[in-house]
Design a protein around this motif. Structure first.
Motif, PDB file in Angstrom:
ATOM      1  N   ARG A 198      52.032 -72.212  17.243  1.00  0.00           N
ATOM      2  CA  ARG A 198      51.889 -72.853  15.932  1.00  0.00           C
ATOM      3  C   ARG A 198      50.480 -73.443  15.832  1.00  0.00           C
ATOM      4  O   ARG A 198      50.018 -74.134  16.744  1.00  0.00           O
ATOM      5  CB  ARG A 198      52.921 -73.958  15.760  1.00  0.00           C
ATOM      6  N   LEU A 199      49.822 -73.179  14.708  1.00  0.00           N
ATOM      7  CA  LEU A 199      48.518 -73.776  14.443  1.00  0.00           C
ATOM      8  C   LEU A 199      48.726 -74.969  13.515  1.00  0.00           C
ATOM      9  O   LEU A 199      49.086 -74.812  12.346  1.00  0.00           O
ATOM     10  CB  LEU A 199      47.579 -72.755  13.796  1.00  0.00           C
ATOM     11  N   ASP A 200      48.532 -76.175  14.034  1.00  0.00           N
ATOM     12  CA  ASP A 200      48.694 -77.411  13.258  1.00  0.00           C
ATOM     13  C   ASP A 200      47.301 -77.903  12.875  1.00  0.00           C
ATOM     14  O   ASP A 200      46.624 -78.581  13.654  1.00  0.00           O
ATOM     15  CB  ASP A 200      49.433 -78.454  14.096  1.00  0.00           C
ATOM     16  N   LEU A 201      46.863 -77.553  11.668  1.00  0.00           N
ATOM     17  CA  LEU A 201      45.517 -77.919  11.238  1.00  0.00           C
ATOM     18  C   LEU A 201      45.399 -79.419  10.980  1.00  0.00           C
ATOM     19  O   LEU A 201      44.306 -79.992  11.105  1.00  0.00           O
ATOM     20  CB  LEU A 201      45.142 -77.135   9.978  1.00  0.00           C
ATOM     21  N   HIS A 202      46.497 -80.074  10.616  1.00  0.00           N
ATOM     22  CA  HIS A 202      46.452 -81.528  10.384  1.00  0.00           C
ATOM     23  C   HIS A 202      46.137 -82.256  11.694  1.00  0.00           C
ATOM     24  O   HIS A 202      45.297 -83.175  11.722  1.00  0.00           O
ATOM     25  CB  HIS A 202      47.779 -82.007   9.808  1.00  0.00           C
ATOM     26  N   ALA A 203      46.802 -81.843  12.774  1.00  0.00           N
ATOM     27  CA  ALA A 203      46.560 -82.472  14.081  1.00  0.00           C
ATOM     28  C   ALA A 203      45.422 -81.812  14.840  1.00  0.00           C
ATOM     29  O   ALA A 203      45.067 -82.274  15.920  1.00  0.00           O
ATOM     30  CB  ALA A 203      47.841 -82.425  14.912  1.00  0.00           C
ATOM     31  N   ARG A 204      44.866 -80.729  14.266  1.00  0.00           N
ATOM     32  CA  ARG A 204      43.803 -79.949  14.924  1.00  0.00           C
ATOM     33  C   ARG A 204      44.263 -79.500  16.309  1.00  0.00           C
ATOM     34  O   ARG A 204      43.590 -79.684  17.317  1.00  0.00           O
ATOM     35  CB  ARG A 204      42.493 -80.752  15.043  1.00  0.00           C
ATOM     36  N   GLN A 205      45.454 -78.880  16.340  1.00  0.00           N
ATOM     37  CA  GLN A 205      46.030 -78.417  17.600  1.00  0.00           C
ATOM     38  C   GLN A 205      46.518 -76.985  17.482  1.00  0.00           C
ATOM     39  O   GLN A 205      47.074 -76.589  16.443  1.00  0.00           O
ATOM     40  CB  GLN A 205      47.235 -79.286  18.001  1.00  0.00           C
ATOM     41  N   LEU A 206      46.324 -76.224  18.541  1.00  0.00           N
ATOM     42  CA  LEU A 206      47.008 -74.951  18.730  1.00  0.00           C
ATOM     43  C   LEU A 206      48.146 -75.236  19.691  1.00  0.00           C
ATOM     44  O   LEU A 206      47.912 -75.512  20.878  1.00  0.00           O
ATOM     45  CB  LEU A 206      46.067 -73.884  19.297  1.00  0.00           C
ATOM     46  N   GLN A 207      49.366 -75.216  19.180  1.00  0.00           N
ATOM     47  CA  GLN A 207      50.520 -75.597  19.968  1.00  0.00           C
ATOM     48  C   GLN A 207      51.226 -74.352  20.504  1.00  0.00           C
ATOM     49  O   GLN A 207      51.538 -73.431  19.751  1.00  0.00           O
ATOM     50  CB  GLN A 207      51.482 -76.415  19.100  1.00  0.00           C
ATOM     51  N   LEU A 208      51.456 -74.344  21.817  1.00  0.00           N
ATOM     52  CA  LEU A 208      52.091 -73.213  22.478  1.00  0.00           C
ATOM     53  C   LEU A 208      53.365 -73.664  23.167  1.00  0.00           C
ATOM     54  O   LEU A 208      53.432 -74.758  23.725  1.00  0.00           O
ATOM     55  CB  LEU A 208      51.143 -72.596  23.522  1.00  0.00           C
ATOM     56  N   SER A 209      54.369 -72.803  23.142  1.00  0.00           N
ATOM     57  CA  SER A 209      55.622 -73.118  23.814  1.00  0.00           C
ATOM     58  C   SER A 209      55.467 -72.942  25.328  1.00  0.00           C
ATOM     59  O   SER A 209      54.776 -72.036  25.798  1.00  0.00           O
ATOM     60  CB  SER A 209      56.733 -72.192  23.311  1.00  0.00           C
ATOM     61  N   GLU A 210      56.130 -73.810  26.066  1.00  0.00           N
ATOM     62  CA  GLU A 210      56.109 -73.686  27.524  1.00  0.00           C
ATOM     63  C   GLU A 210      56.815 -72.410  27.986  1.00  0.00           C
ATOM     64  O   GLU A 210      56.684 -72.007  29.141  1.00  0.00           O
ATOM     65  CB  GLU A 210      56.791 -74.893  28.166  1.00  0.00           C
ATOM     66  N   ALA A 211      57.546 -71.759  27.071  1.00  0.00           N
ATOM     67  CA  ALA A 211      58.237 -70.517  27.435  1.00  0.00           C
ATOM     68  C   ALA A 211      57.261 -69.364  27.649  1.00  0.00           C
ATOM     69  O   ALA A 211      57.626 -68.353  28.252  1.00  0.00           O
ATOM     70  CB  ALA A 211      59.242 -70.141  26.353  1.00  0.00           C
TER      71      ALA A 211
END
Length: 460
Positions: A198-211
């Motif tokens: 998931r790309l969260d532009l508000h938090a400026r994060q590229l979020q990846l699942s630990e899976a």
């Protein structure tokens, strides 16, 4: 390996019409005879290297357009479309097809676009049905034989800049942080419910699942860095002239292509392939990639002057439903099978999860291929739920397979397994595995005798 001759008279003729010059005038500018230019335009002579250079010098013409502009993807792609049961009563042979391409290239292109836009023969018989974007996207990919030189160059340059021989993941994460102000965060699977990235532009994060395993995490970062090749990607999408949904899928393919070019830079990857005999497991370890990522990359190695082997690829499930198919430069008809033939031992890979299944196969037209199949497990599904399983099947013409590590000990000139393109497209006689008569053939039988198959058909 001998280079394939390039016939692209349609592209030369289109250029001449755009310039509004006669054959005689163009021939004079190119320093060739009008009769020779006429033969080239009619596809009765291939485009020579000298003529390519002269075109580039005289008209600022990009030689890559010659290969990319083949009507309908070229003779092999058109032949595969015409194999649809919709055209079963038409005896269009190779000679007629070549005459069509030479005499009416725009007509052939129009047929290909209409066929693909309607999703193939079955969709053409159902007016008002939703268009399937898959054939459009595949046509756009095969038009370039799944080799996008600009993306390879951009990916290779970025990989060199990142000095990825050390820590690829760390280098890409730092690039995203410094240049794009994006942090990479690994989140628990219960937080990333049914989501892997998931790309969260508000938090400026590229979020990846630990899976995600390490190769999938690295690939996700490389895909995000495709923003640095936005211009090249958008130029290819615009040139494909797709509808909105198909354009989105094509953009996704190009983004993944760039990611693979970053993780497996062309020159370095090709050297490793040739030195190892295209050893899939060694290539996985060396480049930190998954089996699926390496397999896809093998279908793209068509750089002018530095070509790899002509691999094709199919991905299918236990029911034989094909979710990916790339012919690449192989021209193999095997990728056109609606459902892969059950006599192909690629299905055996489902039961041999840690091994590859190899086989020498022969199609009805006598074309022989060496195939390598392996079961893969894409990420996805809730814990305790369905775990997806697919087979990735790679293949190439048997004549090219002599250097493969996987082909050691295999007699490539020996007996091959006779397979088809699915029962409805196969006319092999007396096949004990047959489940249906070929399309367009009447089922025939006798009350007094029975053959090895219950589906005899007219003409046998």
């Amino acid at each position: 390996m001998a280079e394939r001759k390039l016939f692209a008279g349609h592209a030369i003729r289109r250029l001449r019409f755009q310039l509004a010059v006669t054959q005689a005038a163009m021939a004079e500018a190119l320093e060739i005879s009008p009769s020779y230019l006429n033969l080239v335009e009619r596809n009765q002579r291939p485009i020579s290297a000298a003529l390519m250079l002269k075109l580039a010098e005289t008209y600022d013409f990009d030689p890559r357009r010659l290969a990319a502009a083949e009507p309908g993807g070229g003779a092999e792609a058109l032949r595969r479309r015409l194999a649809d049961p919709l055209f079963a009563d038409l005896a269009i042979d190779r000679h007629q097809l070549e005459e069509w391409l030479a005499g009416a290239p725009d007509g052939a292109e129009a047929f290909a676009r209409a066929y693909d836009r309607m999703g193939g023969g079955s969709a053409m018989l159902a007016p008002g049905a939703a268009q399937d974007p898959g054939p459009q996207v595949r046509r756009a990919i095969e038009r370039w034989r799944n080799h996008f030189a600009d993306l390879d160059a951009a990916g290779e340059a970025l990989a060199d800049e990142l000095r990825m021989a050390g820590d690829p993941y760390g280098a890409m994460a730092e690039r995203l942080r410094v240049k794009h102000q994006l942090a990479v965060r690994i989140l628990p699977a219960e937080v990333m419910v049914d989501t892997l990235k998931r790309l969260d532009l508000h938090a400026r994060q590229l979020q990846l699942s630990e899976a995600l395993d390490p190769s999938a995490r690295a690939f996700a970062l490389a895909e995000q860095l495709a923003v640095e090749a936005r211009d090249e990607i958008e130029a290819l999408v615009r040139g494909a002239e797709l509808d909105r949904v198909a354009a989105r899928l094509f953009r996704r393919h190009l983004t993944a292509y760039f990611a693979a070019a970053v993780m497996m830079p062309y020159a370095r990857f090709l050297r490793a392939c040739e030195a190892s005999g295209y050893d899939l497991e060694l290539l996985q370890r060396r480049f930190g990639a998954s089996a699926s990522q390496v397999a896809h990359r093998l279908t793209t190695l068509q750089r002018v002057g530095a070509r790899g082997l002509s691999f094709f690829l199919m991905r299918f499930d236990r029911a034989g439903q094909v979710s990916k198919r790339y012919a690449g430069a192989s021209g193999s008809a095997l990728v056109e099978a609606a459902v892969p033939c059950p006599l192909w031992n690629a299905y055996d890979a489902f039961a041999r999860t840690d091994e590859t299944a190899v086989q020498l196969v022969e199609l009805e037209d006598g074309a022989r291929a060496f195939t390598i199949a392996r079961c893969v497990h894409p990420h996805g599904g809730a814990p305790g739920g369905v775990r997806p399983r697919f087979v990735i099947a790679l293949g190439l013409p048997a004549a090219e397979a002599g250097t493969l590590a996987a082909a050691r000990g295999v007699d490539l000139a020996g007996r091959a397994a006779p397979i088809g393109l699915g029962c409805r497209a196969c006319t092999r006689l007396a096949c004990p595995q047959r489940s249906a008569a070929p399309a367009g053939r009447a089922v025939a039988g006798s009350e007094r005798e029975r053959g090895v198959t219950a589906f005899g058909f007219a003409g046998d």
